[in-house]
Motif scaffolding. Structure first.
Motif, mmCIF file in Angstrom:
data_model
loop_
_atom_site.group_PDB
_atom_site.id
_atom_site.type_symbol
_atom_site.label_atom_id
_atom_site.label_comp_id
_atom_site.label_asym_id
_atom_site.label_seq_id
_atom_site.Cartn_x
_atom_site.Cartn_y
_atom_site.Cartn_z
ATOM 1 N N ASP A 1 -22.320 73.712 -60.033
ATOM 2 C CA ASP A 1 -23.660 74.318 -60.074
ATOM 3 C C ASP A 1 -24.343 74.372 -58.716
ATOM 4 N N ARG A 2 -23.625 74.062 -57.681
ATOM 5 C CA ARG A 2 -24.147 74.330 -56.332
ATOM 6 C C ARG A 2 -24.045 75.816 -55.980
ATOM 7 N N ILE A 3 -23.288 76.575 -56.732
ATOM 8 C CA ILE A 3 -23.159 77.994 -56.405
ATOM 9 C C ILE A 3 -24.468 78.698 -56.743
ATOM 10 N N ALA A 4 -25.132 79.168 -55.718
ATOM 11 C CA ALA A 4 -26.434 79.821 -55.892
ATOM 12 C C ALA A 4 -26.294 81.331 -55.881
ATOM 13 N N SER A 5 -25.192 81.820 -55.337
ATOM 14 C CA SER A 5 -25.004 83.267 -55.230
ATOM 15 C C SER A 5 -23.523 83.581 -55.101
ATOM 16 N N TYR A 6 -23.100 84.612 -55.804
ATOM 17 C CA TYR A 6 -21.732 85.110 -55.644
ATOM 18 C C TYR A 6 -21.827 86.550 -55.158
ATOM 19 N N GLN A 7 -21.242 86.801 -54.009
ATOM 20 C CA GLN A 7 -21.313 88.133 -53.402
ATOM 21 C C GLN A 7 -19.907 88.681 -53.241
ATOM 22 N N VAL A 8 -19.759 89.949 -53.544
ATOM 23 C CA VAL A 8 -18.442 90.569 -53.414
ATOM 24 C C VAL A 8 -18.494 91.771 -52.480
ATOM 25 N N SER A 9 -17.547 91.793 -51.569
ATOM 26 C CA SER A 9 -17.257 92.984 -50.768
ATOM 27 C C SER A 9 -15.861 92.748 -50.220
ATOM 28 N N ASP A 10 -15.254 93.778 -49.700
ATOM 29 C CA ASP A 10 -13.858 93.664 -49.290
ATOM 30 C C ASP A 10 -13.743 93.436 -47.779
ATOM 31 N N PHE A 11 -12.575 92.970 -47.354
ATOM 32 C CA PHE A 11 -12.294 92.702 -45.936
ATOM 33 C C PHE A 11 -11.360 93.801 -45.435
#
Lengths: 300, 300
Positions: free
Chosen positions: A220-230
């Motif tokens: 529960d430390r995950i405050a944000s999940y962001q997705v984009s590609d490399f």
């Protein structure tokens, strides 16, 4: 604070339900459609059935936090994050600006305030080291910890959660001496979970041999999940190496499954810094984002 | 094999003692003076009082390994490494080429054969992913482990030590899925210490929050210590982001002290990929390298 928003928009806009329930938690990070004003971005989310938005302080400043909060709330949008505070590695820790950022996040009801902690002292983001360069990486990291000791309780008192974002190590010198999820968690663990969390951004962490274990550890430390590609090859300006999901080398399956298994129930932001994306019609960008989110990112 | 070398050089050249004992362990990686042939590089080392050289297979191939070995030995030089084997992540593990590289390292008496393990299958170094791209990072890493299971004993039988080189994470997709020293050590630890070691290259590892602990852990697994600086901003081609020590952001103090404390007693190679360095007069490059090695890198 007035009930009338700039541009005379009506104070309430009905949000159509997303066509695909998999889009329920999709959030448009404002920088992905950088050409849009805040108002245009809010309208764009409504038009495309997107229920959440990641805001940037520069754009919020167009209206001020209170009016921006109203604009977003009246459109029925959640604020998945405010970008960004940080740059804590200078002599003074940049505390005044970060307190202001916390206040803005509180006014906006943002799920978190993203912190990009800053690089080595004396290195301008994207620029050359000046005469004030310090190569003391340990000192820079210690300064982040010290600044966080001040900012975490300040945020806590205002109901704001700070979100430490480890950045890809290629930005260590000029943007963030916080380079891995393990390092971010070590720092976060010194504070209450409601005050300090972490950002898991696929672009920054996909390469890390330890990333799945650290996501599990994060819980529960995950405050944000962001997705984009490399993207490969990297563009000349490496800040712009992010791509639409599916255009690069990241497998979103294991990372997304790990974030889900860790218990994360928040929104999933798409944040893309990319010259071609910025040059495109923002409505097309959002349409592509929705499509790719469904085809490339497993259900959360 | 003939006693007469190409160009009619005498078979023995007296090596003058280095002026500064701190240069005793300095090694010129051949790619730093890329414009030089092998013969010119050997002559350059002798002329500048450098006692060790890191060789590249492309340059060795100009003479063949046996004649190259003679050229180097007759000049009284040590071979601190042979660059490079690796690229193990394809379908076939690239084993034949790596066996040939081991044979060459044996012929040269190189202290180690550096392995750059390769990126994601289907990604050409520095290029775009082709139709054969696999985003399965775990599979790529597993292939490295499997290839090493074959190559380590092969190398051991020939008295060659493989040196796993973790590369900066910005090269994860196209050059090395081995990104941290911890990961390299986890892999190396499955093999005898005389068969598989690791490279500590400041450019690749300086950012790692765990690097000092991992260097200590490495102990006699350290097969090579390489120094060059990390430039900011990154150049358009990130492969060429290395700089002469002192021109970038790395503090060579803590890293060098950790390598020394870990018990490393080998040579210290300077390997620089940099368009400006390559365009300069190699003799000036070597003179600068010697000066900076003394001023920027603490004594080993």
């Amino acid at each position: 604070m007035s009930d009338t928003l700039p541009g005379g928009r009506p104070a309430a806009v009905e949000t159509p339900a997303p066509a695909d329930p998999r889009l329920d938690r999709l959030s448009l990070n404002q920088w992905t459609t950088r050409g849009w004003t805040l108002e245009q971005a809010v309208d764009g989310c409504v038009r495309h059935g997107i229920r959440s938005i990641g805001l940037w302080r520069e754009k919020v400043a167009e209206h001020g936090p209170a009016a921006a909060a109203r604009l977003v709330a009246d459109a029925g949008l959640r604020v998945s994050s405010l970008c960004r505070g940080g740059f804590l590695t200078g002599d003074d820790g940049n505390l005044d600006d970060n307190r202001a950022a916390v206040d803005e996040a509180a006014a906006l009801g943002a799920a978190c305030l993203v912190l990009v902690v800053g690089g080595l002292p004396g290195v301008v983001p994207g620029g050359s080291p000046g005469g004030g360069l310090s190569r003391d990486l340990a000192l820079a990291r210690e300064r982040v910890a010290r600044a966080l000791d001040v900012l975490a309780p300040y945020a806590g008192e205002r109901g704001v959660r700070l979100a430490l974002e480890p950045l890809h190590p290629m930005y260590c010198a000029d943007r963030a001496v916080l380079s891995t999820l393990a390092q971010a968690l070590d720092l976060a663990d010194r504070h209450p979970v409601e005050q300090v969390g972490v950002v898991v951004d696929t672009f920054h962490v996909w390469w890390d041999p330890d990333v799945l274990a650290q996501i599990a550890r994060a819980g529960d430390r995950i405050a944000s999940y962001q997705v984009s590609d490399f993207l490969v090859p990297l563009p000349a300006d490496v800040l712009l190496a992010r791509g639409m999901m599916g255009d690069g080398v990241i497998d979103f399956g294991p990372l997304t499954a790990a974030v889900r298994a860790a218990g994360y129930r928040g929104d999933v932001e798409v944040e893309i810094f990319n010259a071609d994306v910025w040059a495109a019609d923002p409505d097309e960008v959002v349409a592509t984002m929705k499509r790719r989110f469904v085809t490339e990112v497993p259900p959360m």
